[in-house]
Design an enzyme around this catalytic site. Structure first.
Site, PDB file in Angstrom:
ATOM      1  N   TYR A 125      14.593   1.180  -7.495  1.00 28.24           N
ATOM      2  CA  TYR A 125      15.794   1.099  -6.720  1.00 28.24           C
ATOM      3  C   TYR A 125      17.114   0.509  -7.715  1.00 28.24           C
ATOM      4  CZ  TYR A 125      13.770   1.782  -2.261  1.00 28.24           C
ATOM      5  OH  TYR A 125      12.982   2.317  -1.050  1.00 28.24           O
ATOM      6  N   LYS A 192       0.215  -1.983  -8.706  1.00 34.20           N
ATOM      7  CA  LYS A 192      -0.599  -0.784  -9.090  1.00 34.20           C
ATOM      8  C   LYS A 192      -0.765  -1.059 -10.782  1.00 34.20           C
ATOM      9  CE  LYS A 192      -2.623   3.200  -8.750  1.00 34.20           C
ATOM     10  NZ  LYS A 192      -3.574   3.618  -7.770  1.00 34.20           N
ATOM     11  N   ASP A 225      -2.920   1.247  -3.226  1.00 36.92           N
ATOM     12  CA  ASP A 225      -3.560   2.319  -2.263  1.00 36.92           C
ATOM     13  C   ASP A 225      -4.744   1.541  -1.484  1.00 36.92           C
ATOM     14  OD1 ASP A 225      -4.491   1.718  -4.853  1.00 36.92           O
ATOM     15  OD2 ASP A 225      -5.419   3.911  -5.235  1.00 36.92           O
ATOM     16  N   ASP A 249       9.039  -1.033   0.583  1.00 35.66           N
ATOM     17  CA  ASP A 249       9.775  -0.361   1.418  1.00 35.66           C
ATOM     18  C   ASP A 249       8.991   0.366   2.312  1.00 35.66           C
ATOM     19  OD1 ASP A 249      11.774   1.198   2.465  1.00 35.66           O
ATOM     20  OD2 ASP A 249      11.919   2.580   1.254  1.00 35.66           O
TER      21      ASP A 249
END
Ligand code: ATP
Length: 364
Positions: A125, A192, A225, A249
């Site tokens: 972002y 991640k 995940d 988000d």
């Protein structure tokens, strides 16, 4: 003179309806607030040259606290998100979204009670982007090749993902401080780091470091995940979850979906100096102006705002009225009728708001 002056940015789309409903409910709860109206949205471009007028930012700086309706971000066009610009201008580095199931809303789980803490200022972002084919993109592709950092296809558009020590420390510290203040037991960092070693890896390293200063609160981490799978299988495994911006988000909407949907999910953007409260949902242009939307998310965001202002009684009264209106679900908006598979007619936003105000007036 009112006890508190708060900037009200109704935004656009359903924001106009949810903000009007929120004002009525806050007044019915007995909170002494003077609203200072400030505008934001595409409709301001013609008169101000910007969707986010400087006077709106000044109003929040003056009052320190604001509540904001959603503002439409046109996909893939000229101007960047007003929401992102406002967070930058006011240094609102934390996005806080408590997720709590409300019985009667048709939520998938009855026992969701978790808190999403999302970093708000960087990651994908940050707005550092290079258009496909641009000089900047070509130079960057050549630079990466030179550095042996990897090969990027020449016809790529590029968005940069910066994750800093400063912002990671700040967001993880906020998560732990929040946990401490609200009697929460565990903080989970989602990332991640196995793939993005220098960005998410840094976030995880900092999270582990900050966690050492809070031995009384359990800490663990989840690869994003696996986190999604664990969350959907059993949301009660989670308590406070801290995310870099983009995962936060996506996870916010996912969490909202587990606990009754976007219509009831409140939030806040908080920085060292200012706080802007706003629902998780967007401007929902498909139902705007039809008196159909569910104003609960903005109303619960106002309850968070009242807590922030120290008006705990009014805040709790609003939350109790919301629990009550859903407990027999006789007056609820279309999104909740749909979620509860009910064939009773949906109430309008106005009828729902009036009923909530009636419940509050009985309580007083
Ligand atoms: P953004 O990108 O700004 O977050 P979005 O287009 O992803 O917005 P939303 O506008 O948040 O998504 O909502 C998606 C859909 O969910 C809407 O089009 C609408 O049908 C429904 N919805 C969202 N908020 C509400 C609400 N308060 N009441 C009823 N339905 C809602």
């Amino acid at each position: 003179m009112a006890k508190h002056v708060v900037t009200l940015i109704p935004g656009d789309g359903i924001g106009l309806e949810t903000s009007a409903a929120m004002q009525k409910v806050v007044a019915a709860a007995g909170a002494d607030i003077e609203w200072e109206l400030a505008e934001a949205g595409a409709h301001m471009i013609e008169s101000c040259g910007s969707p986010l007028p400087e006077s709106t930012i000044e109003s929040v700086r003056r009052n320190k606290v604001a509540i904001k309706g959603p503002v439409t971000t046109p996909v893939g066009t000229g101007f960047r998100s007003v929401n992102v610009a406002l967070r930058k201008a006011l240094n609102l580095n934390v996005c806080l979204r408590p997720v709590l199931s409300i019985p009667g809303t048709g939520s998938r789980y009855e026992d969701v009670n978790l808190v999403v803490v999302r970093e708000n200022s960087e990651d994908l972002y940050a707005g550092v982007e290079f258009e496909e084919g641009s000089e900047g993109a070509k130079k960057l592709i050549a630079f990466c090749e030179e550095q042996g950092a990897g090969t990027i296809r020449p016809d790529s558009g590029i968005s940069i993902k910066p994750i800093s020590v400063t912002a990671s420390d700040a967001i993880v510290e906020f998560a732990f401080e929040y946990a401490k203040k609200h009697g929460r037991k565990k903080v989970t960092a989602a990332h991640k780091a196995n793939i993005m070693k220098y960005s998410d890896g840094l976030f995880l390293r900092e999270a582990r470091k900050v966690a050492e200063s809070y031995p009384e609160i359990e800490f663990n981490d989840n690869i994003i995940d696996a986190f999604c799978m664990n969350l959907v299988m059993d949301p009660s495994r989670f308590d406070v979850i801290v995310f870099p911006n983009l995962y936060g988000d996506i996870a916010s909407d996912l969490c909202a979906g587990l606990a009754g949907g976007l219509g009831i999910a409140p939030g806040a953007n908080i920085g060292p100096e200012y706080a802007v409260f706003e629902a998780v949902h967007g401007s929902a242009p498909d139902i705007a102006g039809q008196d159909k939307c569910n104003p609960t998310a903005e109303i619960l965001s106002a309850a968070m705002m009242l807590d922030h202002l120290g008006e705990f009684d009014c805040a709790e009264r609003i939350r109790a009225a919301v629990r009550k209106i859903y407990s027999d679900a006789s007056v609820v908006t279309g999104d909740i009728r749909y979620a509860t598979n009910s064939d009773k007619p949906a109430a309008s936003c106005t009828a729902f708001t009036d009923e909530l105000c009636r419940i509050l007036s009985e309580d007083l």
